[in-house]
Structures are given as structure tokens and as C-alpha cells.
Motif scaffolding. Sequence first.
Motif, PDB file in Angstrom:
ATOM      1  N   ASP A  91       0.830  -1.210   0.000  1.00  0.00           N
ATOM      2  CA  ASP A  91       0.000   0.000   0.000  1.00  0.00           C
ATOM      3  C   ASP A  91       0.866   1.261   0.000  1.00  0.00           C
ATOM      4  O   ASP A  91       0.523   2.264  -0.648  1.00  0.00           O
ATOM      5  CB  ASP A  91      -0.923   0.011   1.226  1.00  0.00           C
ATOM      6  CG  ASP A  91      -2.041  -1.019   1.130  1.00  0.00           C
ATOM      7  OD1 ASP A  91      -2.272  -1.556   0.026  1.00  0.00           O
ATOM      8  OD2 ASP A  91      -2.678  -1.292   2.156  1.00  0.00           O
ATOM      9  N   SER A  95       0.736   4.027  -2.893  1.00  0.00           N
ATOM     10  CA  SER A  95       0.345   5.402  -2.586  1.00  0.00           C
ATOM     11  C   SER A  95       1.248   6.384  -3.304  1.00  0.00           C
ATOM     12  O   SER A  95       0.787   7.416  -3.813  1.00  0.00           O
ATOM     13  CB  SER A  95       0.373   5.645  -1.070  1.00  0.00           C
ATOM     14  OG  SER A  95       1.694   5.650  -0.556  1.00  0.00           O
ATOM     15  N   GLN A  99       0.288   8.902  -6.614  1.00  0.00           N
ATOM     16  CA  GLN A  99       0.557  10.342  -6.586  1.00  0.00           C
ATOM     17  C   GLN A  99       1.387  10.792  -7.783  1.00  0.00           C
ATOM     18  O   GLN A  99       1.673  11.980  -7.935  1.00  0.00           O
ATOM     19  CB  GLN A  99       1.299  10.702  -5.300  1.00  0.00           C
ATOM     20  CG  GLN A  99       0.476  10.532  -4.025  1.00  0.00           C
ATOM     21  CD  GLN A  99       1.324  10.661  -2.776  1.00  0.00           C
ATOM     22  OE1 GLN A  99       2.310  11.397  -2.755  1.00  0.00           O
ATOM     23  NE2 GLN A  99       0.955   9.935  -1.735  1.00  0.00           N
TER      24      GLN A  99
END
Length: 219
Positions: A91, A95, A99
Motif C-alpha cells: 500500500d 500510494s 501520486q
Amino acid sequence: MFDLDHTLLPIDSDYSWGKFTQQIGWTDPVDFKRRNDEFYAHYVAGTLDVHDYVRFAVEALRLRGAGAYEEAHARFMREWITPVLMPQAIDLVRSHQQQGDQVAIVTATNELVTRPIAAALGVPDLIAVELERDASGWITGEIAGVPSMREGKVVRVTDWLAARGLDWLDVETTFYSDSMNDLPLLERVEHPVATNPDPRLRTLALERGWRILDLFPRQ
């Protein structure tokens, strides 16, 4: 950028590969374990001779060849790596990717052990210890170029950026690592993150006000 062992993985993949070679009968269970433990202690202490270690670590692979490697590493992934791929680590990687960040794994473990692991984590950019090849294309047991360890990680990341037409001044960099061995790269980036840090790195991170991230307990 992420270190791999004890950062995205709760284990040391290089040390675990050595234990796996004992399990499948590629290495002597007594002598190899003794030497592997000695090398690992030197790594933890920051005194490892990476060239000596790589010769030792890849000797069983070198002797058996590419076909045996492919079969053995697939089993290593199934039995040793896949069970310890932590959702929180995946995760974290995702993430950054979501982005729009360029993500790379920067590890002192050799490319043959780590490339399939990086792929399993969904990270195509891997900066690892590259292995010299002979005329047949198989490994000689020696390191090719600068090993991605300690100060060598800074050199290798600099080269990786240059290959993309970039310099350190062109990018905003974050590096996640558990180890004091990675202090040169942690000090080079804008955002050092002590991740599952060893005791010495945790102490230093607290002194310097660096972010500390505990994804999982150290094993």
C-alpha cells in the motif's frame, strides 16, 4: 526510493536465499550457515566486504546455471517471499505511484535475488548489485560496476537519474530505509524516512527529527 530488506520486506531476502539454498541441498548446511551468519553480522555492523560476500552468495547459482536458477527462484518466491509480502508495504508503494511519483527499489542485494521480488511489489525500477557476465551471458561471481551499498547507493542513484536526463537538483527525493548502512543516501535525499529502523538508525532519526515509520516489527 525504497530499500528492500527489512524495509518493504520483514526479512532479509539475501540471507533468506542463502537459507533456501541449504534447504534445497545446493549448499552445505553447516559450513554455509556459519559463513552466511558471519557475513550477515558484518553487514549489520557496517563492515561487510560486499565483493567477498557476493562471490560467496552466488557461487551455488554460478555452478548450477540459468535454468536451475529460474526453477529454484520460482520456488523461493512461492515459499519464502510471497508469504511475507505485507499489505501495508504494498500500500505504501502504491500510494506513491498513485501520486505520480517515480518509484525505485535501491538494494544492496544482488539483481538475481531481487528482480523477481521487485516485480512482485509492482516496482519496475530496480537498483541492485549487478553481476558480471561471461561470454555465455551467465554470472562469473564478480560484481559489475559500483555495488549499490552504503556510499555506492548514492553513486548508483546519481547514475540512474542521469540516465533519465536528471540531476539531484531537478527532483524532490524521499528514501525509506531500515539500516544505518544506508546513511549516505538517507542524508542525500530531502525526505529521509527511517522505516522499521534498526536501533542505531532509530536513535539517529530521533536526534535529527527524521520521520520514523514502523510498517511491521523487525524480525
